[in-house]
Design a protein around this motif. Structure first.
Motif, PDB file in Angstrom:
ATOM      1  N   ILE A 108       0.835  -1.193   0.000  1.00 13.64           N
ATOM      2  CA  ILE A 108       0.000   0.000   0.000  1.00 13.64           C
ATOM      3  C   ILE A 108       0.871   1.245   0.000  1.00 13.64           C
ATOM      4  N   ALA A 109       0.320   2.302  -0.531  1.00 10.49           N
ATOM      5  CA  ALA A 109       0.938   3.625  -0.489  1.00 10.49           C
ATOM      6  C   ALA A 109      -0.168   4.580  -0.059  1.00 10.49           C
ATOM      7  N   THR A 110       0.145   5.455   0.864  1.00 11.49           N
ATOM      8  CA  THR A 110      -0.877   6.364   1.376  1.00 11.49           C
ATOM      9  C   THR A 110      -0.533   7.815   1.093  1.00 11.49           C
ATOM     10  N   SER A 111      -1.559   8.611   0.986  1.00 10.24           N
ATOM     11  CA  SER A 111      -1.454  10.063   0.924  1.00 10.24           C
ATOM     12  C   SER A 111      -2.517  10.582   1.887  1.00 10.24           C
ATOM     13  N   PRO A 112      -2.563  11.861   2.157  1.00  7.69           N
ATOM     14  CA  PRO A 112      -3.591  12.367   3.064  1.00  7.69           C
ATOM     15  C   PRO A 112      -5.021  12.101   2.578  1.00  7.69           C
ATOM     16  N   THR A 113      -5.213  11.938   1.279  1.00  7.44           N
ATOM     17  CA  THR A 113      -6.573  11.787   0.761  1.00  7.44           C
ATOM     18  C   THR A 113      -6.889  10.410   0.177  1.00  7.44           C
ATOM     19  N   HIS A 114      -5.877   9.601  -0.139  1.00  6.94           N
ATOM     20  CA  HIS A 114      -6.110   8.320  -0.798  1.00  6.94           C
ATOM     21  C   HIS A 114      -5.169   7.234  -0.287  1.00  6.94           C
ATOM     22  N   THR A 115      -5.574   5.974  -0.512  1.00  7.50           N
ATOM     23  CA  THR A 115      -4.732   4.815  -0.267  1.00  7.50           C
ATOM     24  C   THR A 115      -4.729   3.983  -1.543  1.00  7.50           C
ATOM     25  N   ALA A 116      -3.530   3.636  -2.016  1.00  6.25           N
ATOM     26  CA  ALA A 116      -3.393   2.813  -3.213  1.00  6.25           C
ATOM     27  C   ALA A 116      -2.938   1.422  -2.801  1.00  6.25           C
ATOM     28  N   VAL A 117      -3.418   0.405  -3.513  1.00  7.41           N
ATOM     29  CA  VAL A 117      -3.093  -0.994  -3.228  1.00  7.41           C
ATOM     30  C   VAL A 117      -2.620  -1.639  -4.528  1.00  7.41           C
ATOM     31  N   ARG A 118      -1.550  -2.443  -4.432  1.00  7.85           N
ATOM     32  CA  ARG A 118      -1.060  -3.167  -5.605  1.00  7.85           C
ATOM     33  C   ARG A 118      -0.530  -4.537  -5.205  1.00  7.85           C
ATOM     34  N   ASP A 119      -0.389  -5.411  -6.174  1.00 10.45           N
ATOM     35  CA  ASP A 119       0.161  -6.747  -5.978  1.00 10.45           C
ATOM     36  C   ASP A 119       1.681  -6.620  -5.966  1.00 10.45           C
ATOM     37  N   SER A 120       2.335  -7.055  -4.890  1.00  7.82           N
ATOM     38  CA  SER A 120       3.784  -6.901  -4.802  1.00  7.82           C
ATOM     39  C   SER A 120       4.527  -7.796  -5.792  1.00  7.82           C
ATOM     40  N   LYS A 121       3.871  -8.842  -6.309  1.00  4.34           N
ATOM     41  CA  LYS A 121       4.495  -9.705  -7.308  1.00  4.34           C
ATOM     42  C   LYS A 121       4.470  -9.072  -8.697  1.00  4.34           C
ATOM     43  N   ALA A 122       3.579  -8.116  -8.900  1.00  7.24           N
ATOM     44  CA  ALA A 122       3.443  -7.457 -10.206  1.00  7.24           C
ATOM     45  C   ALA A 122       3.229  -5.963 -10.007  1.00  7.24           C
ATOM     46  N   PRO A 123       4.216  -5.254  -9.458  1.00  8.99           N
ATOM     47  CA  PRO A 123       4.019  -3.844  -9.121  1.00  8.99           C
ATOM     48  C   PRO A 123       3.775  -2.914 -10.304  1.00  8.99           C
ATOM     49  N   ALA A 124       4.143  -3.323 -11.501  1.00  9.50           N
ATOM     50  CA  ALA A 124       3.924  -2.464 -12.666  1.00  9.50           C
ATOM     51  C   ALA A 124       2.505  -2.577 -13.209  1.00  9.50           C
ATOM     52  N   ARG A 125       1.756  -3.532 -12.724  1.00 11.02           N
ATOM     53  CA  ARG A 125       0.384  -3.716 -13.203  1.00 11.02           C
ATOM     54  C   ARG A 125      -0.555  -2.731 -12.514  1.00 11.02           C
ATOM     55  N   ALA A 126      -1.835  -2.929 -12.685  1.00  7.76           N
ATOM     56  CA  ALA A 126      -2.854  -2.004 -12.188  1.00  7.76           C
ATOM     57  C   ALA A 126      -2.786  -1.794 -10.677  1.00  7.76           C
ATOM     58  N   THR A 127      -3.150  -0.606 -10.270  1.00 11.75           N
ATOM     59  CA  THR A 127      -3.213  -0.208  -8.866  1.00 11.75           C
ATOM     60  C   THR A 127      -4.646   0.191  -8.551  1.00 11.75           C
ATOM     61  N   LEU A 128      -5.150  -0.264  -7.409  1.00 14.81           N
ATOM     62  CA  LEU A 128      -6.473   0.157  -6.948  1.00 14.81           C
ATOM     63  C   LEU A 128      -6.281   1.342  -6.010  1.00 14.81           C
ATOM     64  N   THR A 129      -7.073   2.378  -6.191  1.00 15.28           N
ATOM     65  CA  THR A 129      -6.967   3.573  -5.358  1.00 15.28           C
ATOM     66  C   THR A 129      -8.313   3.852  -4.707  1.00 15.28           C
ATOM     67  N   PHE A 130      -8.271   4.090  -3.390  1.00 13.48           N
ATOM     68  CA  PHE A 130      -9.479   4.322  -2.601  1.00 13.48           C
ATOM     69  C   PHE A 130      -9.379   5.646  -1.861  1.00 13.48           C
ATOM     70  N   PRO A 131     -10.507   6.348  -1.660  1.00 23.50           N
ATOM     71  CA  PRO A 131     -10.484   7.510  -0.770  1.00 23.50           C
ATOM     72  C   PRO A 131     -10.053   7.036   0.625  1.00 23.50           C
ATOM     73  N   ALA A 132      -9.293   7.858   1.332  1.00 27.94           N
ATOM     74  CA  ALA A 132      -8.750   7.475   2.643  1.00 27.94           C
ATOM     75  C   ALA A 132      -9.845   7.024   3.608  1.00 27.94           C
ATOM     76  N   ALA A 133     -10.956   7.735   3.659  1.00 36.68           N
ATOM     77  CA  ALA A 133     -12.038   7.370   4.590  1.00 36.68           C
ATOM     78  C   ALA A 133     -12.620   5.999   4.264  1.00 36.68           C
ATOM     79  N   ALA A 134     -12.771   5.688   2.980  1.00 34.54           N
ATOM     80  CA  ALA A 134     -13.314   4.394   2.582  1.00 34.54           C
ATOM     81  C   ALA A 134     -12.361   3.264   2.954  1.00 34.54           C
TER      82      ALA A 134
END
Length: 69
Positions: free
Chosen positions: A28-54
């Motif tokens: 995961i990578a966080t910012s004040p407004t969002h959290t991003a999630v990715r597969d560590s086996k394939a970091p160059a592939r798609a990333t899911l991004t969620f609002p921080a509260a969600a």
């Protein structure tokens, strides 16, 4: 979250990633407004991004005790 905000230094592995096959899990990578999630086996592939509260709510639900009907 923009790609510039999620450099390699900001990604961190799940605390459940262990030795052996378990060491490739999610990151995961966080910012004040969002959290991003990715597969560590394939970091160059798609990333899911969620609002921080969600994402905070999602974690709270995961940690809540299971209620039996």
């Amino acid at each position: 979250m923009r790609a510039a905000e999620t450099t390699c230094e900001t990604w961190r592995k799940s605390s459940y990633s262990g030795e052996g096959d378990g060491n490739n899990c999610v990151e995961i990578a966080t910012s004040p407004t969002h959290t991003a999630v990715r597969d560590s086996k394939a970091p160059a592939r798609a990333t899911l991004t969620f609002p921080a509260a969600a994402f905070t709510h999602f974690l709270a639900v995961l940690k809540a005790p299971v209620r039996k009907p």
